[in-house]
Enzyme design. Sequence first.
Site, short mmCIF file in Angstrom:
data_model
loop_
_atom_site.label_atom_id
_atom_site.label_comp_id
_atom_site.label_asym_id
_atom_site.label_seq_id
_atom_site.Cartn_x
_atom_site.Cartn_y
_atom_site.Cartn_z
CG ASN A 152 -0.34 -0.22 2.50
OD1 ASN A 152 0.82 -0.60 2.58
ND2 ASN A 152 -1.10 0.04 3.55
CB THR A 231 2.31 -12.40 6.28
OG1 THR A 231 1.41 -12.72 5.23
CG2 THR A 231 3.72 -12.41 5.74
CD GLU A 249 4.78 -1.07 12.67
OE1 GLU A 249 3.53 -1.00 12.81
OE2 GLU A 249 5.57 -0.58 13.48
CD GLU A 457 8.03 0.33 10.38
OE1 GLU A 457 6.97 0.58 9.78
OE2 GLU A 457 9.03 -0.18 9.83
#
Length: 483
Positions: A152, A231, A249, A457
């Site tokens: 994205n 994942t 994330e 992050e």
Amino acid sequence: MTTQPPASHFVNGAYVEDTSGIPLPVIYPATGKVIANLFEATPAIMEQALSSAKDAQKEWAARSGTERGRVLRRAADIIRERNRELSVLETYDTGKPLSETLYVDATSGADALEYFGGLAGSLTGEHIPLGQDWVYTVREALGLCVGIGAWNYPTQIACWKAAPALACGNAMVFKPSETTPLCALKVAEILHEAGLPAGLYNVIQGTGAVGAPLVADPRVNKVSLTGSVPTGRKIYANAAKDMKHVTMELGGKSPLLIFDDADIEKAVGGAILGNFYSSGQVCSNGTRVFVQEGIKDEFLKRLSERLSLATIGDPQDEATNFGPMVSQAQMEIVQRYIQIGQEEGATLVCGGKRLDRDGFYLEPTVFADVTDNMTIAKEEIFGPVMSVLTFKTEGEAIARANATEFGLSAGVFTRDLTRGHRVIGQMEAGSCFINSYNDAPVEAPFGGMKASGVGRENSKEAIHHYSQVKSVYVRMGDVEAPF
Ligand code: NAD
């Protein structure tokens, strides 16, 4: 502009190709046409990337932080100078409208490089006095990091991982999403143009079949993933074998709570930003919109009116503010959720259909009368689908908002700031908003609680996830041993 890069991979400071890899066509989401032909990384390319990163890292870590930071800040300047060209490429890679990419993608990547470039010179340890003895600490690089991206925000994700990793003295092998492989190559090119030594930032292409052996490689010290929860579970488990550091994330199903004293226009604006920006393909989106009973009708009326003003069209036209989904596959996933929403009894307020044009366009879609146990209220859809739920009391809204495995974001709209802080204080979410939604400045930590992730992050927090601390006890006097 040409969308075909010189080669599929950027390794050891240069573009490299290996046409024996699995073909990887790149599709422009607005037309469905192939705009570049790449190849997935072969074991030989993976080996080149890992060994060149391993070889380059120690010398880089031995430089002063200021020197490392200078390279990152130069890269930030180059990105800003080329913002338009990079934004056009981001739009080809993702289908997101140029009216977004010009302001959000390369620019936020540059912000990260500038911010961590600035911090690099101040990554110091502590002096801990202990009478005549003392301890000092040293902040050291982790070594070789693997970055794996989602589709994205390909430029932003590449930079959000490269900037803190390189600032701390690490090397990185980055694997972009196979759906959007173009932008990270530009980031690598620019970093090297800015003076980054060869081998420190390599980009190699491929699916999870390329990602998994990278994660498993014993030379790798850290893995940072931006992707989905399933994942994340696989990669976290794979990295655990060697006790590698991880940043995860991941996805969300975040709540946005709108109280009846809220400024309705602002709340509608927040809900639009938190559901339809980037055609809803944003991990932190507030897709469960809890609206207090008394204002439901007014909220839905203004929401529908404002959504009818969306300009859907060619994403390269700056007048367009709503583009296609990233891929046929993602569009079909979202269409399936829209069908399930209707089957399970939610009320379709607007949207719901695919547009009759080339490309992967879906209408902005709003469901009302959604209940907590409906599939569309529980699962991450990752598309332009908003679920509106109603609530009576603050306590009820907080409990229902937290009743999810996810914990990425949460937002509240209210004129009562005491309530705003009280509610956010009880949200089980990492990135929260009061009378706003989805702001992600580099100065603020970003990341999730619960199944939405591990680590953060951006901000000074990210430094802790790309470095480790060594403590050194220094004895000044005699060593007293028992025998
Ligand atoms: P995905 O999980 O399908 O893939 C993410 C990346 O992981 C891709 O590069 C993919 O090739 C790779 N991969 C897949 N299996 C792997 C394996 N076994 N080993 C190593 N690598 C593997 O996610 P996506 O569809 O690309 O992106 C959408 C998801 O990402 C959504 O869930 C969204 O919420 C999440 N996301 C999170 C953030 C965040 O910062 N929290 C930001 C953007 C997107």
